[in-house]
Write an enzyme that holds these catalytic residues in place. Structure first.
Site, PDB file in Angstrom:
ATOM      1  N   GLY A 239      50.472  33.783   9.316  1.00  0.00           N
ATOM      2  CA  GLY A 239      49.608  33.622  10.475  1.00  0.00           C
ATOM      3  C   GLY A 239      50.067  34.501  11.621  1.00  0.00           C
ATOM      4  O   GLY A 239      50.715  35.540  11.417  1.00  0.00           O
ATOM      5  N   GLU A 261      55.269  35.444   7.156  1.00  0.00           N
ATOM      6  CA  GLU A 261      54.415  36.636   7.087  1.00  0.00           C
ATOM      7  C   GLU A 261      53.490  36.583   8.295  1.00  0.00           C
ATOM      8  O   GLU A 261      52.514  35.839   8.306  1.00  0.00           O
ATOM      9  CB  GLU A 261      53.615  36.652   5.786  1.00  0.00           C
ATOM     10  CG  GLU A 261      54.459  36.790   4.544  1.00  0.00           C
ATOM     11  CD  GLU A 261      55.109  38.150   4.399  1.00  0.00           C
ATOM     12  OE1 GLU A 261      54.787  39.061   5.201  1.00  0.00           O
ATOM     13  OE2 GLU A 261      55.937  38.311   3.489  1.00  0.00           O
ATOM     14  N   CYS A 295      46.261  41.433   8.085  1.00  0.00           N
ATOM     15  CA  CYS A 295      47.521  41.707   8.790  1.00  0.00           C
ATOM     16  C   CYS A 295      47.955  43.141   8.563  1.00  0.00           C
ATOM     17  O   CYS A 295      48.731  43.698   9.345  1.00  0.00           O
ATOM     18  CB  CYS A 295      48.608  40.724   8.356  1.00  0.00           C
ATOM     19  SG  CYS A 295      48.851  40.639   6.578  1.00  0.00           S
TER      20      CYS A 295
END
Length: 508
Positions: A239, A261, A295
């Protein structure tokens, strides 16, 4: 919206909040799952209470005492069957991901393929959980190290990859002998329910007990319970960096382990020696894939001054070719953002960039025409900026691309590394010296560094993760499995005496 694929997944009329792998538990509080594609309600998904969470953890603890004793290759065979089950449901599950999350159908199908791939990887891994042997300094002694399962692995996942990141963690954890408790993003709960139902079916066929793989739906309160729970030795959380900091502090206070992560602010360096066709495809997909909500999305292009004008022209032309719309439709490149809150973040970032002096060469904005009634569709935009523009140092989960001019490779690498995040990076160059410098200890500071491919679209065979504010975790391939196990060193004395290490003498 045609819901036939929900029926195929046996999801019609299901409102579960908690599953321990085989049974669904009752619940009284629901979260609505609405599609950003058309704004329509898909289903209401139940949430778990504190009492139900406690029951879930207790079942997981009990299941662990069984699962850890199952031989690793047997655990791997169960995971193999999971991979086969996802193969059978790839089309329908990919459609569900696309409709609930908003990514293109091609990307939705690709995400299910990631689930299948990691099942294959984990199946092979189940016969390769190796330790090591070493020579002892003491005579008639043998030393080796081995790995044992940790226990309960908590998994918190984000909305942008509602199935793949869960699979990265859970399939490795399962073959390592751990049991898992999964808390998905409250924005994509139906995909989580679908995945858990597939797991429940395979577990039931193999007499795998309840609690080996569990799902609990809810908002941040459930994540906080998991963070503080000493019975969960490892918590894997994906997140935002802000979320990761909270998780890290809470878990560290109880001396637990985290696998984080978090955010990325990824750049592609395009040198004067680049193949510009490859560079263009990589840059555009990296910037607009999943509507810029990965991401690993490309947020910055660092372009050599000698090719800047040429490449800007190519980018402008390419963006004119993009098709925005229903991600389930053929030929659509970019779908909606996840919700209107994400749209507001995008619009605020665009306004801030303009106030800070960004020069937009492709204008953005909210799309309000017919067919875009959900209010979640935006135009991908490109801004030319100076290297120190503050907003470019922040991660905006949206299709905003900043381009920056550079003169020397050292300057380009410095610009790339100047941000707080360190997840993914890439260089486009056919010059071996440039690429080797980029990959050297004085080059990219990211966990992922690519040559002549973009920042987005990692394969499951390599370890995935980043440095700095990206969290430092490693998931998926390589030796990432070690994070899900505890390491033990063993020394065996098969002699008749008791010599001590370091030559210490101790006589009675």
């Amino acid at each position: 919206m045609n819901k036939d694929f929900l029926k195929t997944l046996q999801l019609d009329n299901i409102n579960p909040g908690i599953s321990t792998g085989c049974d669904w538990m009752s619940t009284s509080t629901f979260i609505e799952s609405s599609s950003p594609v058309d704004g329509k309600l898909i289903a209401s998904v139940g949430t778990g209470s504190v009492l139900e969470y406690e029951e879930l953890v207790q079942k997981a603890q009990k299941a662990f005492t069984f699962w850890r004793k199952v031989p690793a290759p047997k655990r791997g065979d169960v995971v193999r069957q999971l991979g086969d089950a996802f193969r059978l449901r790839k089309q329908n599950l990919g459609m569900l991901i696309s409709y609930e999350m908003g990514k293109s159908l091609a990307e939705g199908l690709g995400e299910v393929q990631e689930v299948i791939d990691i099942c294959d990887f984990a199946t092979g891994l189940s016969r390769q959980i190796y330790g090591a042997t070493m020579h002892s300094e003491r005579p008639e002694h043998r030393m080796y190290e081995q790995y044992h399962p940790l226990g309960i692995v908590g998994i918190i996942t984000a909305f942008n990859f509602p199935a793949a990141v869960w699979a990265w963690n859970s399939m490795l954890a399962l073959v390592c002998g751990d049991v898992v408790i999964w808390k998905p993003s409250h924005k994509v709960l139906l995909t989580a329910v679908a995945c858990q139902k597939i797991v429940a079916d395979i577990f039931s066929r193999n007499d795998v007990p309840e609690g080996v793989s569990s799902l609990i739906c809810g908002e941040h309160e459930i994540g906080e319970l998991m963070s503080r729970d000493k019975r969960i030795p490892l918590l894997s959380a994906t997140g935002s960096t802000a979320m990761g900091r909270k998780v890290a502090v809470a878990v560290a206070e109880r001396l637990g382990k985290t696998l984080l992560e978090l955010g990325g602010n990824n750049a592609i360096i395009i040198t004067e020696h680049a193949d510009l066709n490859i560079a263009l495809n990589a840059a555009v997909f990296g910037a607009i894939g999943t509507a810029g909500q990965r991401c690993t999305s490309t947020r910055r292009l660092i372009i050599h001054s000698s090719i800047m004008d040429d490449f800007k022209g190519r980018l402008i032309h390419a963006y004119k070719q993009l098709h925005i719309g229903n991600p389930l439709a053929d030929g659509v490149h970019i779908g909606p953002l996840i919700d209107r809150e994400a749209v507001e973040s995008y619009l605020n970032a665009v306004d801030t960039a303009k106030q800070q002096g960004a020069r937009f060469i492709v204008e953005g904005g909210l799309i309000k025409s017919d067919g875009f009634e959900s209010g979640c569709y935006v135009r991908p935009c490109i801004a030319e900026i100076d290297r120190d523009l503050p907003i470019a140092g922040e991660e905006t989960f949206a299709p905003i691309l900043y381009i920056i001019r550079y003169e020397t490779l050292e300057e380009a690498i410095e610009i790339q590394n100047s941000v707080k995040q360190g997840l993914s990076s890439a260089i486009m160059s056919l010059n071996m010296r440039e690429t080797e410098v980029f990959l050297s200890q004085s080059g990219s500071d990211c966990g992922i560094a690519n040559v002549n491919i973009g920042t987005s679209g990692a394969e499951i065979g390599g370890a995935f993760g980043g440095e700095k504010d990206s969290g430092g975790g490693r998931e998926s391939g390589s030796d990432s499995w070690k994070a899900y196990m505890r390491r033990q060193t063993n020394t065996i004395n098969f002699g008749r005496g008791l010599p001590l290490a370091q030559g210490i003498k101790f006589d009675l």
